[in-house]
Scaffold this active site. Structure first.
Site, mmCIF file in Angstrom:
data_model
loop_
_atom_site.group_PDB
_atom_site.id
_atom_site.type_symbol
_atom_site.label_atom_id
_atom_site.label_comp_id
_atom_site.label_asym_id
_atom_site.label_seq_id
_atom_site.Cartn_x
_atom_site.Cartn_y
_atom_site.Cartn_z
ATOM 1 N N ASP A 147 56.830 -1.307 -14.988
ATOM 2 C CA ASP A 147 57.017 -0.991 -16.408
ATOM 3 C C ASP A 147 58.276 -0.193 -16.725
ATOM 4 O OD1 ASP A 147 54.889 -2.378 -17.604
ATOM 5 O OD2 ASP A 147 53.480 -0.907 -16.813
ATOM 6 N N ASP A 183 53.228 -9.581 -19.254
ATOM 7 C CA ASP A 183 53.856 -8.438 -19.929
ATOM 8 C C ASP A 183 55.262 -8.157 -19.385
ATOM 9 O OD1 ASP A 183 51.083 -8.446 -19.389
ATOM 10 O OD2 ASP A 183 50.805 -6.394 -20.037
HETATM 11 N N1 GLY Z 1 51.386 -3.863 -20.635
HETATM 12 C C1 GLY Z 1 50.052 -3.430 -20.669
HETATM 13 C C2 GLY Z 1 49.365 -3.706 -21.935
HETATM 14 O O1 GLY Z 1 49.856 -4.454 -22.773
HETATM 15 O O2 GLY Z 1 48.277 -3.160 -22.109
#
Ligand code: GLY
Length: 389
Positions: A102, A162
């Site tokens: 992330d 994501d």
């Molecule tokens: N990237 C994690 C979420 O969207 O919860």
């Protein structure tokens, strides 16, 4: 193109101004508690509590501060955001909770934004170090960036949809350093992700596993969605925005087509007010919670893609985005600071179902990225935005 939601009103320019004005005031009012601390990922009974800079979500709060700064140019915002940049540099130097994918969510809206907006060299340094950290999670066997967990465990040998939003950080790092390694890894990951997470009907897998020895695709699975075969609403929205960004950076024509189909699937599974339930399995009239953050993310993706499409297609997606944001503005946005210190209600972070392993938290609350992408969508609609991603 069959028209959907033709009767829904679009947000007016005046309403966009009002929405950003309220949001910026809300951000300014939050600064005393959230300058040396960060917003928790989700509100509780409408209110965020302060946390240290140690979750994957803290960049969204700094991003909100920058977006508010862009809107009203109040120096208190710039000062606070730069204090947070110090924290992000410390976080990457000390390697505090950074061994996951992330880095883009953390460092694009905080530090890339700071560098682009006010030329902060500290922010540039932090963001390049974050890009270096992100590429340590690339698997040459399988050609993808692993989301979470130890790199040598078959149960963690997977990518998640994501991650497409984490890759602009790598393109930016190549642009800044002229070192092609970041871009090459981003490109490989995009290709592997898009080839595997999109199903035949253009719904999406949240996560996709690979064989550790051969790198061959193995199987899709959900983590945060209702069940393996369903389409998690936020995952589909990450797919919409992610495919638009994939096109922006690679200019591969097939990603335009992917974007259109993934968006179409999303639109066809929305309830009447265009704000999805937390999983697209659930339709109009369901008693399941909504995920308003998914609508803001999808709107940003459509606005991004509109920049590269012909006039007719661009107008089509821009109108849909304006309709979605109007629905959020009318019925989901916080109107009274006494009821919440966030911006958009009715979002869902992690919802337990009989078929997933999620814990129940941040359900039917504000969440940090929902607030951030709502402001981003409004900013995109009001001006030619120099984006953080
Ligand atoms: N990237 C994690 C979420 O969207 O919860």
């Amino acid at each position: 193109m069959e028209k959907l939601f033709t009767e829904m009103p679009v947000i007016t320019e005046n309403e966009m101004q009002n929405a950003l004005d309220f949001s910026s005031k809300q951000v300014i009012n939050n600064l005393p508690d959230f300058t040396y601390k960060f917003q928790k990922a989700y509100s509780e009974n409408g209110f965020y509590q302060p946390i240290e800079n140690d979750d994957w979500t803290t960049g969204f709060w700094t991003g909100e501060i920058w977006l508010a700064y862009e809107f009203c140019k109040d120096d208190r915002l710039k000062k606070a955001a730069l204090i947070q940049v110090d924290s992000f540099l410390n976080r990457i130097d000390q390697k505090i909770a950074v061994d996951h994918h992330d880095m883009g969510f953390l460092y694009s809206p905080s530090c890339v934004a700071a560098y682009k907006l006010v030329g902060s060299e500290k922010a540039r340094e932090a963001a390049i170090k974050a890009a270096d950290q992100l590429i340590t999670r690339f698997h040459p066997v399988g050609e993808f960036i692993q989301a979470w967990g130890a790199m040598d465990e078959p149960e963690n040998y997977r990518l998640i949809i994501d991650c497409l939003l984490n890759l602009p950080l790598l393109y930016w790092a190549t642009e800044e350093t002229k070192d092609e390694k970041y871009r090459e890894i981003a490109e490989k990951h995009i290709h592997t992700a898009i080839k595997n997470v999109i199903r035949e009907d253009y719904s999406t897998w949240h996560t996709f596993y690979f064989n550790m020895q051969t790198g061959e695709p193995d199987h899709g699975a959900t983590c945060q969605g209702y069940r393996d075969g369903s389409a998690w609403a936020r995952g589909q929205a990450w797919g919409i925005y992610g495919s638009a960004l994939a096109y922006r950076y690679t200019k591969r024509e097939e990603y335009v087509d992917i974007f259109k189909h993934v968006t179409r699937y999303y639109l066809e599974h929305l309830p009447k007010d265009m704000v999805p339930y937390w999983d697209l399995e659930f339709g109009e009239g369901s008693s399941q919670p909504r995920d308003s953050s998914s609508a803001s993310i999808a709107a940003c993706g459509m606005l991004e893609m509109a920049k590269y499409l012909d006039e007719t297609d661009a107008a089509y997606y821009t109108k849909l985005a304006k309709q979605m944001i109007k629905s959020l503005y009318d019925n989901y946005a916080v109107k009274d600071p006494d009821t919440s210190n966030g911006l958009v209600l009715h979002s869902t972070y992690s919802n337990h179902s009989p078929y997933n392993t999620c814990n129940h938290y941040g359900v039917d609350e504000c969440n940090s990225w929902g607030d951030y992408f709502y402001m981003e969508a409004l900013t995109r609609m009001l001006k030619d935005w120099k984006q953080y991603w």
